[in-house]
Design a protein around this motif. Structure first.
Motif, PDB file in Angstrom:
ATOM      1  N   MET A   1      -6.385   2.136  -7.459  1.00  0.00           N
ATOM      2  CA  MET A   1      -5.830   3.521  -6.982  1.00  0.00           C
ATOM      3  C   MET A   1      -6.998   4.913  -5.888  1.00  0.00           C
ATOM      4  N   VAL A   2      -6.668   4.722  -5.134  1.00  0.00           N
ATOM      5  CA  VAL A   2      -7.787   5.801  -4.861  1.00  0.00           C
ATOM      6  C   VAL A   2      -7.295   7.326  -4.280  1.00  0.00           C
ATOM      7  N   PHE A   3      -8.032   7.957  -4.382  1.00  0.00           N
ATOM      8  CA  PHE A   3      -7.910   9.762  -4.863  1.00  0.00           C
ATOM      9  C   PHE A   3      -7.987  10.275  -2.912  1.00  0.00           C
ATOM     10  N   ALA A   4      -7.391  11.276  -2.825  1.00  0.00           N
ATOM     11  CA  ALA A   4      -7.838  12.689  -1.968  1.00  0.00           C
ATOM     12  C   ALA A   4      -8.863  13.154  -2.202  1.00  0.00           C
ATOM     13  N   THR A   5      -9.376  14.439  -1.611  1.00  0.00           N
ATOM     14  CA  THR A   5     -10.047  14.764  -2.082  1.00  0.00           C
ATOM     15  C   THR A   5     -10.055  16.407  -2.237  1.00  0.00           C
ATOM     16  N   TYR A   6      -9.857  16.928  -3.441  1.00  0.00           N
ATOM     17  CA  TYR A   6      -9.045  18.307  -4.160  1.00  0.00           C
ATOM     18  C   TYR A   6     -10.125  19.473  -3.696  1.00  0.00           C
ATOM     19  N   ASP A   7      -9.998  20.782  -4.322  1.00  0.00           N
ATOM     20  CA  ASP A   7      -9.720  21.527  -4.689  1.00  0.00           C
ATOM     21  C   ASP A   7     -10.170  22.288  -5.742  1.00  0.00           C
ATOM     22  N   SER A   8     -10.672  22.811  -6.448  1.00  0.00           N
ATOM     23  CA  SER A   8     -10.821  23.458  -7.680  1.00  0.00           C
ATOM     24  C   SER A   8     -10.026  24.466  -8.809  1.00  0.00           C
ATOM     25  N   GLU A   9      -9.065  23.306  -7.949  1.00  0.00           N
ATOM     26  CA  GLU A   9      -7.398  24.465  -8.390  1.00  0.00           C
ATOM     27  C   GLU A   9      -6.590  22.570  -8.308  1.00  0.00           C
ATOM     28  N   GLY A  10      -7.228  21.836  -7.662  1.00  0.00           N
ATOM     29  CA  GLY A  10      -6.605  20.872  -8.104  1.00  0.00           C
ATOM     30  C   GLY A  10      -5.862  20.624  -6.467  1.00  0.00           C
ATOM     31  N   GLN A  11      -6.008  21.337  -5.312  1.00  0.00           N
ATOM     32  CA  GLN A  11      -4.746  21.056  -4.058  1.00  0.00           C
ATOM     33  C   GLN A  11      -5.771  20.427  -2.998  1.00  0.00           C
TER      34      GLN A  11
ATOM     35  N   GLY B   1      -7.860  13.933   2.780  1.00  0.00           N
ATOM     36  CA  GLY B   1      -6.256  13.269   2.191  1.00  0.00           C
ATOM     37  C   GLY B   1      -7.106  11.580   2.664  1.00  0.00           C
ATOM     38  N   GLN B   2      -5.954  10.560   2.413  1.00  0.00           N
ATOM     39  CA  GLN B   2      -6.750   9.441   2.882  1.00  0.00           C
ATOM     40  C   GLN B   2      -6.608   8.687   4.423  1.00  0.00           C
ATOM     41  N   ASP B   3      -5.768  10.339   4.981  1.00  0.00           N
ATOM     42  CA  ASP B   3      -5.572   9.390   6.280  1.00  0.00           C
ATOM     43  C   ASP B   3      -6.503  10.174   6.828  1.00  0.00           C
ATOM     44  N   THR B   4      -7.299  10.861   6.914  1.00  0.00           N
ATOM     45  CA  THR B   4      -8.352  10.605   7.317  1.00  0.00           C
ATOM     46  C   THR B   4      -9.635  10.164   7.104  1.00  0.00           C
ATOM     47  N   ILE B   5      -9.422   8.925   5.971  1.00  0.00           N
ATOM     48  CA  ILE B   5     -10.247   8.299   5.478  1.00  0.00           C
ATOM     49  C   ILE B   5     -10.549   6.628   5.587  1.00  0.00           C
TER      50      ILE B   5
ATOM     51  N   ILE C   1       1.656   7.803  -7.688  1.00  0.00           N
ATOM     52  CA  ILE C   1       1.123   8.387  -5.863  1.00  0.00           C
ATOM     53  C   ILE C   1      -0.086   9.433  -5.943  1.00  0.00           C
ATOM     54  N   PRO C   2      -0.943   9.561  -6.315  1.00  0.00           N
ATOM     55  CA  PRO C   2      -1.757  10.917  -6.069  1.00  0.00           C
ATOM     56  C   PRO C   2      -1.411  11.253  -5.052  1.00  0.00           C
ATOM     57  N   SER C   3      -1.596  12.345  -4.354  1.00  0.00           N
ATOM     58  CA  SER C   3      -1.216  13.352  -3.430  1.00  0.00           C
ATOM     59  C   SER C   3      -2.400  12.884  -2.866  1.00  0.00           C
ATOM     60  N   GLY C   4      -2.076  12.871  -1.243  1.00  0.00           N
ATOM     61  CA  GLY C   4      -2.837  12.601  -0.298  1.00  0.00           C
ATOM     62  C   GLY C   4      -3.780  11.257  -0.457  1.00  0.00           C
ATOM     63  N   GLY C   5      -3.625  10.689  -1.417  1.00  0.00           N
ATOM     64  CA  GLY C   5      -4.354   9.503  -1.116  1.00  0.00           C
ATOM     65  C   GLY C   5      -2.861   8.286  -1.915  1.00  0.00           C
ATOM     66  N   TYR C   6      -3.439   7.016  -1.994  1.00  0.00           N
ATOM     67  CA  TYR C   6      -2.834   5.385  -2.427  1.00  0.00           C
ATOM     68  C   TYR C   6      -3.341   4.931  -3.324  1.00  0.00           C
TER      69      TYR C   6
ATOM     70  N   VAL D   1       0.754  -0.645  -0.049  1.00  0.00           N
ATOM     71  CA  VAL D   1       0.445  -0.238   0.083  1.00  0.00           C
ATOM     72  C   VAL D   1       1.062   1.251   0.171  1.00  0.00           C
ATOM     73  N   ILE D   2       0.931   1.843  -0.918  1.00  0.00           N
ATOM     74  CA  ILE D   2       1.859   2.800  -0.961  1.00  0.00           C
ATOM     75  C   ILE D   2       1.118   4.188  -1.486  1.00  0.00           C
ATOM     76  N   SER D   3       1.631   5.048  -0.432  1.00  0.00           N
ATOM     77  CA  SER D   3       0.471   6.234  -0.556  1.00  0.00           C
ATOM     78  C   SER D   3       2.026   7.752  -0.188  1.00  0.00           C
ATOM     79  N   SER D   4       0.796   8.011  -0.145  1.00  0.00           N
ATOM     80  CA  SER D   4       1.142  10.260  -0.448  1.00  0.00           C
ATOM     81  C   SER D   4      -0.242  11.231   0.658  1.00  0.00           C
ATOM     82  N   ILE D   5       0.512  10.810   2.314  1.00  0.00           N
ATOM     83  CA  ILE D   5      -0.770  11.379   2.834  1.00  0.00           C
ATOM     84  C   ILE D   5       0.067  11.596   4.049  1.00  0.00           C
ATOM     85  N   GLY D   6      -0.747  11.722   4.855  1.00  0.00           N
ATOM     86  CA  GLY D   6      -0.159  12.734   6.484  1.00  0.00           C
ATOM     87  C   GLY D   6       0.299  14.353   6.416  1.00  0.00           C
ATOM     88  N   ARG D   7       1.322  14.568   6.964  1.00  0.00           N
ATOM     89  CA  ARG D   7       1.868  16.189   7.226  1.00  0.00           C
ATOM     90  C   ARG D   7       2.540  15.530   5.975  1.00  0.00           C
TER      91      ARG D   7
END
Length: 421
Positions: free
Chosen positions: A123-133, A139-143, A185-190, A97-103
């Motif tokens: 592949m699982v993404f995080a939640t992003y705003d309209s600008e992709g941030q 992040g998936q560390d909260t999901i 590995i998507p930012s905030g995802g895994y 399980v390869i992630s880019s999560i947390g601080r």
């Protein structure tokens, strides 16, 4: 047309997903990120900033210092991070399980595993705003994933839902999943990958963005060490790359330095004969990457911020010491070099105060266990200003005043450091 990666299928006739179906999956979590605090946020995997081994890890495994004993989920450390997999069973299936999560998230990472192609199961993404941030707490560390440390470094992650453990994630793609050796590995995802550990070797596992990789975002997968093919008895070994080799050309007076060896490959020694031209190896203490020749000295200017005590240890591990600016000329050369960098970073050097009760202190250069009294004083105006009640026993080239020499506390994660050898 945009297709989600989970909907991509493989048309490779050699793919065989059945080979990674197993009820005895070994699951491991690896977080590729920039965690840390107080300015110390190097690239890392599970909070381990990778320190390359100083010998060829495959050819000379007994000389590799896998020195990560002091690391834990609550710290950021620098070491030769390695995980050993599949000591005996070549049919064992691994799920990473390869992630880019947390601080330390906020980046997507193209992660590459040497020695294997793997099946991308999810592949699982995080939640992003309209600008992709990343949105706060998106992040998936909260999901899906729980980070067990209070700093949210996510160096020892696990599933929030315990029923998903050991390869039992309920939503894996079993319909001809793509086979890759590199995956974003998507930012905030895994991303979940699977492969069979059937290729014994010492494999590098790293982010493929060079800046992240060289900053420490990598590690070693030591696969089936008991089954790795033996290195031939007469295979030449170059030993530690810290002991530089230089080539002397006979009938000539100049020297050609050997370039840095690829530490993950089998190292080679070469003797070349051509007419009366012969190249032979011999040891010499030359200055080479990441060190740089400045004036008559050899220095490594590291912009990674750390404490003075840790910088002292990191220089020692490179066969060096915190820089001793023993002459005013040497100090001026280093200050000029730093000013040309235009980075606004202050740097620790090897001056230490050994007596706080003396007005102005008793400042010494520390080198290889020896102390040398300073022969000149080049502190900035008003410095040094530490005392027995206000500890400022370390020396700093302070960026805010043109890298003038200041005394400073030794325990701030705010400064880079300069090694010398």
């Amino acid at each position: 047309m945009c297709i989600h990666f989970n909907d991509v299928i493989s048309i490779d006739p050699n793919s065989n997903t059945d080979e990674v179906k197993s009820d005895e999956v070994v699951e491991m979590f690896f977080n590729f990120a920039f965690p840390g605090e107080n300015g110390n946020t190097p690239g890392s995997v599970n909070g381990h900033q990778f320190l390359p081994p100083i010998v060829a890890a495959y050819a000379q495994p007994g000389l590799v210092d896998y020195n990560c004993d002091a690391c834990n989920a609550y710290t950021i450390c620098e070491c030769t991070y390695a995980v050993t997999i599949d000591n005996d069973n070549k049919d064992r299936v691994y799920q990473f399980v390869i992630s880019s999560i947390g601080r330390g998230a906020n980046w997507s990472h193209p992660v590459h595993l040497h020695g294997h192609s793997f099946y991308v199961m999810k592949m699982v993404f995080a939640t992003y705003d309209s600008e992709g941030q990343l949105v706060p707490n998106g992040g998936q560390d909260t999901i899906d994933i729980s980070c067990t440390d209070s700093n949210n470094f996510c160096s020892d992650a696990k599933w929030k839902n315990a029923s998903w453990e050991n390869g039992r994630h309920p939503d894996l793609n079993w319909h001809n999943p793509p086979q890759k050796d590199t995956i974003i590995i998507p930012s905030g995802g895994y991303v979940i990958i699977r492969f069979k550990a059937d290729n014994p070797g010492v494999w590098f596992f790293h982010c493929h963005i060079d800046l992240h990789n060289t900053n420490g975002m990598g590690m070693i997968i030591n696969e089936s060490p008991n089954s790795q093919p033996k290195v031939p008895n007469n295979f030449p070994k170059c030993n530690s790359f810290e002991n530089d080799v230089h080539f002397t050309i006979l009938h000539s007076s100049f020297v050609i330095p050997l370039s840095m060896l690829n530490i993950f490959a089998l190292t080679f020694s070469v003797i070349v004969l051509y007419g009366d031209l012969m190249i032979s190896g011999s040891h010499a203490a030359k200055c080479r990457y990441p060190f740089k020749k400045i004036g008559d000295g050899c220095y490594f200017i590291n912009r990674e911020t750390t404490t003075a005590d840790r910088a002292f240890a990191l220089c020692l591990r490179r066969g060096a010491y915190l820089a001793n600016l023993e002459t005013l000329e040497e100090a001026m050369l280093i200050k000029y070099e730093l000013q040309q960098m235009h980075k606004g970073i202050s740097f620790f050097v090897g001056g230490r105060n050994i007596n706080r009760y003396v007005p102005g202190g008793d400042w010494r250069w520390i080198q290889n266990g020896k102390m040398t009294k300073m022969t000149y004083k080049a502190f900035a105006s008003g410095e040094p200003n530490g005392s027995h009640s206000s500890e400022q026993d370390c020396m700093l080239l302070y960026a805010a005043v043109g890298h003038g020499i200041y005394d400073n506390t030794c325990n701030h994660y705010l400064h880079g450091y300069i090694c010398e050898k």
